[in-house]
Scaffold this motif. Structure first.
Motif, PDB file in Angstrom:
ATOM      1  N   THR A 361       0.861  -0.584   0.054  1.00 32.03           N
ATOM      2  CA  THR A 361       0.108   0.385  -0.140  1.00 32.03           C
ATOM      3  C   THR A 361       1.303   1.691   0.406  1.00 32.03           C
ATOM      4  O   THR A 361       2.100   1.461   0.738  1.00 32.03           O
ATOM      5  N   VAL A 362       0.571   2.511  -0.472  1.00 30.71           N
ATOM      6  CA  VAL A 362       1.092   3.676  -1.056  1.00 30.71           C
ATOM      7  C   VAL A 362       0.056   4.537  -0.591  1.00 30.71           C
ATOM      8  O   VAL A 362      -0.907   3.702  -1.374  1.00 30.71           O
ATOM      9  N   THR A 363       0.970   6.001  -0.374  1.00 31.28           N
ATOM     10  CA  THR A 363      -0.010   6.906  -0.363  1.00 31.28           C
ATOM     11  C   THR A 363       0.885   7.443  -1.598  1.00 31.28           C
ATOM     12  O   THR A 363       2.001   8.488  -2.055  1.00 31.28           O
ATOM     13  N   THR A 364      -0.029   8.376  -2.101  1.00 31.23           N
ATOM     14  CA  THR A 364       0.050   9.747  -3.186  1.00 31.23           C
ATOM     15  C   THR A 364      -0.739  11.066  -2.902  1.00 31.23           C
ATOM     16  O   THR A 364      -1.714  11.147  -2.511  1.00 31.23           O
ATOM     17  N   ASN A 365      -0.481  11.763  -3.861  1.00 29.95           N
ATOM     18  CA  ASN A 365      -1.129  13.291  -3.720  1.00 29.95           C
ATOM     19  C   ASN A 365      -1.420  13.489  -5.191  1.00 29.95           C
ATOM     20  O   ASN A 365      -0.138  13.876  -5.840  1.00 29.95           O
ATOM     21  N   VAL A 366      -2.343  13.502  -5.520  1.00 30.54           N
ATOM     22  CA  VAL A 366      -2.901  13.864  -6.622  1.00 30.54           C
ATOM     23  C   VAL A 366      -3.920  14.786  -6.143  1.00 30.54           C
ATOM     24  O   VAL A 366      -4.722  15.244  -6.208  1.00 30.54           O
ATOM     25  N   ASN A 367      -2.998  16.317  -6.852  1.00 31.10           N
ATOM     26  CA  ASN A 367      -3.914  17.844  -6.717  1.00 31.10           C
ATOM     27  C   ASN A 367      -3.674  18.078  -5.625  1.00 31.10           C
ATOM     28  O   ASN A 367      -5.456  18.993  -5.390  1.00 31.10           O
ATOM     29  N   GLY A 368      -3.540  17.657  -4.766  1.00 28.33           N
ATOM     30  CA  GLY A 368      -3.576  18.108  -3.709  1.00 28.33           C
ATOM     31  C   GLY A 368      -4.583  16.826  -2.599  1.00 28.33           C
ATOM     32  O   GLY A 368      -4.765  17.098  -1.073  1.00 28.33           O
ATOM     33  N   GLN A 371      -4.134  10.361  -1.518  1.00 31.04           N
ATOM     34  CA  GLN A 371      -4.656   8.863  -1.748  1.00 31.04           C
ATOM     35  C   GLN A 371      -4.545   7.470  -1.985  1.00 31.04           C
ATOM     36  O   GLN A 371      -2.425   7.274  -1.605  1.00 31.04           O
ATOM     37  N   LYS A 372      -4.621   6.651  -0.639  1.00 30.47           N
ATOM     38  CA  LYS A 372      -3.836   5.481  -0.639  1.00 30.47           C
ATOM     39  C   LYS A 372      -4.306   4.345  -1.286  1.00 30.47           C
ATOM     40  O   LYS A 372      -5.364   3.582  -1.290  1.00 30.47           O
ATOM     41  N   SER A 373      -3.653   3.810  -2.152  1.00 25.73           N
ATOM     42  CA  SER A 373      -3.645   2.957  -3.177  1.00 25.73           C
ATOM     43  C   SER A 373      -3.112   1.341  -3.147  1.00 25.73           C
ATOM     44  O   SER A 373      -1.413   1.300  -2.346  1.00 25.73           O
ATOM     45  N   THR A 374      -3.803   0.264  -2.864  1.00 28.49           N
ATOM     46  CA  THR A 374      -3.349  -1.025  -2.644  1.00 28.49           C
ATOM     47  C   THR A 374      -2.886  -1.830  -3.480  1.00 28.49           C
ATOM     48  O   THR A 374      -3.830  -2.152  -4.790  1.00 28.49           O
ATOM     49  N   TYR A 375      -2.241  -2.561  -3.850  1.00 26.69           N
ATOM     50  CA  TYR A 375      -1.609  -3.233  -4.799  1.00 26.69           C
ATOM     51  C   TYR A 375      -0.945  -5.143  -4.481  1.00 26.69           C
ATOM     52  O   TYR A 375      -0.887  -5.359  -4.018  1.00 26.69           O
ATOM     53  N   GLN A 376      -1.674  -5.636  -5.845  1.00 30.21           N
ATOM     54  CA  GLN A 376      -1.441  -7.393  -5.368  1.00 30.21           C
ATOM     55  C   GLN A 376       0.415  -6.969  -5.948  1.00 30.21           C
ATOM     56  O   GLN A 376       0.708  -6.514  -6.799  1.00 30.21           O
ATOM     57  N   VAL A 377       0.925  -7.632  -5.472  1.00 26.06           N
ATOM     58  CA  VAL A 377       2.831  -8.405  -5.916  1.00 26.06           C
ATOM     59  C   VAL A 377       2.905  -9.797  -5.972  1.00 26.06           C
ATOM     60  O   VAL A 377       1.977 -10.419  -5.124  1.00 26.06           O
ATOM     61  N   VAL A 396       8.840   4.891  -2.847  1.00 30.31           N
ATOM     62  CA  VAL A 396       8.856   3.989  -3.643  1.00 30.31           C
ATOM     63  C   VAL A 396       8.584   3.772  -5.100  1.00 30.31           C
ATOM     64  O   VAL A 396       7.581   4.331  -5.557  1.00 30.31           O
ATOM     65  N   GLU A 397       9.238   2.982  -5.556  1.00 27.03           N
ATOM     66  CA  GLU A 397       8.506   3.083  -7.797  1.00 27.03           C
ATOM     67  C   GLU A 397       7.921   1.429  -7.735  1.00 27.03           C
ATOM     68  O   GLU A 397       8.494   0.637  -8.099  1.00 27.03           O
ATOM     69  N   LEU A 398       6.247   1.731  -7.965  1.00 33.21           N
ATOM     70  CA  LEU A 398       5.862   0.248  -8.171  1.00 33.21           C
ATOM     71  C   LEU A 398       5.893   0.001  -9.706  1.00 33.21           C
ATOM     72  O   LEU A 398       5.267   1.484 -10.287  1.00 33.21           O
ATOM     73  N   LYS A 399       6.178  -0.842 -10.371  1.00 29.47           N
ATOM     74  CA  LYS A 399       6.111  -1.328 -11.896  1.00 29.47           C
ATOM     75  C   LYS A 399       5.681  -2.002 -11.826  1.00 29.47           C
ATOM     76  O   LYS A 399       5.919  -3.069 -11.062  1.00 29.47           O
ATOM     77  N   GLY A 400       4.650  -2.674 -13.205  1.00 28.20           N
ATOM     78  CA  GLY A 400       3.939  -3.964 -13.136  1.00 28.20           C
ATOM     79  C   GLY A 400       2.925  -3.477 -14.169  1.00 28.20           C
ATOM     80  O   GLY A 400       2.648  -3.098 -14.999  1.00 28.20           O
ATOM     81  N   LYS A 401       1.582  -4.801 -14.189  1.00 29.98           N
ATOM     82  CA  LYS A 401       0.640  -4.882 -15.235  1.00 29.98           C
ATOM     83  C   LYS A 401      -0.288  -5.243 -14.665  1.00 29.98           C
ATOM     84  O   LYS A 401      -0.854  -6.275 -13.493  1.00 29.98           O
ATOM     85  N   ASP A 402      -1.478  -4.599 -15.104  1.00 30.10           N
ATOM     86  CA  ASP A 402      -2.913  -5.226 -14.705  1.00 30.10           C
ATOM     87  C   ASP A 402      -3.040  -4.660 -13.336  1.00 30.10           C
ATOM     88  O   ASP A 402      -3.325  -5.575 -12.627  1.00 30.10           O
ATOM     89  N   LYS A 403      -2.453  -3.795 -12.115  1.00 30.56           N
ATOM     90  CA  LYS A 403      -2.727  -4.131 -10.758  1.00 30.56           C
ATOM     91  C   LYS A 403      -1.732  -4.964 -10.524  1.00 30.56           C
ATOM     92  O   LYS A 403      -1.822  -4.897  -8.890  1.00 30.56           O
ATOM     93  N   THR A 404      -1.058  -5.774 -10.971  1.00 34.11           N
ATOM     94  CA  THR A 404      -0.536  -6.171  -9.723  1.00 34.11           C
ATOM     95  C   THR A 404       1.120  -6.072 -10.759  1.00 34.11           C
ATOM     96  O   THR A 404       1.936  -5.420 -11.530  1.00 34.11           O
TER      97      THR A 404
END
Length: 411
Positions: A361-368, A371-377, A396-404
């Protein structure tokens, strides 16, 4: 849409061919909009219709002609479904509108129009419009009812066996119904022998008994070739007249049944994005650049769109005039970009029973907004950097495909 100003004539070679092929497609999906309101009710209307076709045909001869892909009378749910088909055929000068800006989509097609279409399909237009053919003496009982401009077409149709031996009348103003047009189509495609060989075929249509025994083989061939089908209620409706809107759909939907040798037609995949009215196509590994007319008709995902809506990877069919593209249809939309690439602050993670990272799970700042997003690994995830730093709020930088997530880069 503004008129596309063109200075020369585009020869039409495909018309009926495609004519009633796929007629089914247009009809079987509930697109049969002809409720009989536009059928000919008297001889005077028939004469007017023949005059209309003649006037439309004359449009090809104008030196200062306008290529029009949108028409003033394509309004209403009963005809709007045919917009793409009409524009597609108009872009090839296969099926056009009238000088008053109309297309008359609800009008039925007459037999002389269908015969003309079949002859053009066979690539015999020049011959049909030659002085020799136009001066042919026809022996049909109603030869005097055939418009002067159509004499050459009837003559060439006779020479190419588009009539049966028993035909002694042309009935030029009679509406072309589905059965008659199907037979004409099969003959135009040189499938007459196949049709005769299938004369004993048992058709599955509920109204098959309405199809004369001698015509069964022609319907069987047309259905087998995917040229025409039935309605949703599994009827064929052999005597139903075909409207101009329906014919446009039938012509366009059967286009794939006829090899397209038109040099003004091209197919390929969009490479990059449209820029300054320029489109690049990948044609089997070869890149070719096309110039778009500012008012080009572009059809994608069921709607008319701006050229800027074309996506990298879209498979398209386009038609051009003098290297200027006037019509584009996306035949297969590019798959949505499923690439995962995001950078944020590490928040938390869960482990699976093997002790490997299951989710992150990572948090990002989008237009102020945080947002907290969780991804399958992925089980074989690649981790770059010091794992000991994988604590909040490490970037952290996350890379992948289809939300994985397939790669975690610890900054």
């Amino acid at each position: 849409m503004k008129k596309l100003k063109l200075k020369q004539t585009i020869a039409s070679t495909l018309v009926l061919a495609v004519a009633l092929g796929g007629g089914s497609a247009a009809f079987a999906d509930g697109k049969d909009r002809d409720n009989g309101h536009e059928r000919h009710e008297n001889r005077e209307k028939d004469k007017d219709r023949s005059k209309d076709w003649k006037e439309e045909k004359r449009g090809d001869k104008h030196d200062d002609d306008d290529l029009k892909l949108d028409f003033d009378d394509l309004k209403g749910s009963d005809v709007e479904w045919a917009l793409k088909y009409i524009a597609s055929l108009a872009s090839k000068r296969v099926f056009e509108g009238y000088e008053d800006g109309s297309f008359k989509p609800r009008n039925t097609i007459t037999r002389i129009e269908a015969i003309t279409a079949a002859v053009r399909l066979m690539g015999l237009r020049d011959q049909a419009e030659s002085d020799q053919e136009k001066n042919t003496k026809l022996n049909f009982k109603d030869a005097d009812k055939i418009p002067g401009w159509a004499v050459g077409y009837v003559s060439v149709a006779l020479e190419n066996d588009l009539f049966t031996e028993s035909d002694d009348m042309v009935q030029p103003s009679k509406p072309a119904d589905r059965l008659w047009a199907t037979i004409l189509l099969v003959k135009a495609m040189k499938l007459d022998a196949e049709a005769k060989a299938k004369v004993n075929t048992k058709l599955s249509f509920k109204d098959a008994k309405q199809i004369p025994a001698g015509a069964v083989g022609y319907v069987a061939v047309a259905v087998e070739k995917g040229l025409i089908d039935g309605f949703e209620d599994n009827t064929f409706r052999p005597n139903t007249p075909v409207t101009r809107a329906q014919l446009a759909a039938l012509l366009d939907r059967t286009d794939t049944q006829i090899p397209d040798k038109d040099p003004n037609t091209a197919v390929g995949k969009v490479a990059g994005t449209v820029s300054q009215n320029t489109l690049v196509l990948d044609q089997n590994g070869t890149l070719k650049t096309y110039v778009l007319h500012p008012d080009a008709f572009v059809y994608r995902n069921g709607s008319k769109v701006n050229a800027s809506a074309l996506q990298n990877g879209d498979t398209v069919k386009l038609r051009s005039y003098n290297n200027t593209v006037v019509f584009i249809e996306v035949t297969k939309a590019a798959e949505a970009d499923r690439t995962l690439l995001t950078t944020g602050f590490f928040d938390s993670m869960t482990l699976n029973k093997e002790g490997r990272i299951a989710t992150i799970t990572v948090t990002t700042n989008v237009n102020g907004s945080v947002q907290k997003s969780t991804y399958q690994v992925a089980s074989n995830v690649s981790i770059q950097g010091d794992v000991n730093k994988l604590v909040p709020p490490t970037v952290v930088e996350l890379k992948g495909k289809d939300k994985t997530v397939q790669s975690i880069v610890i900054k």
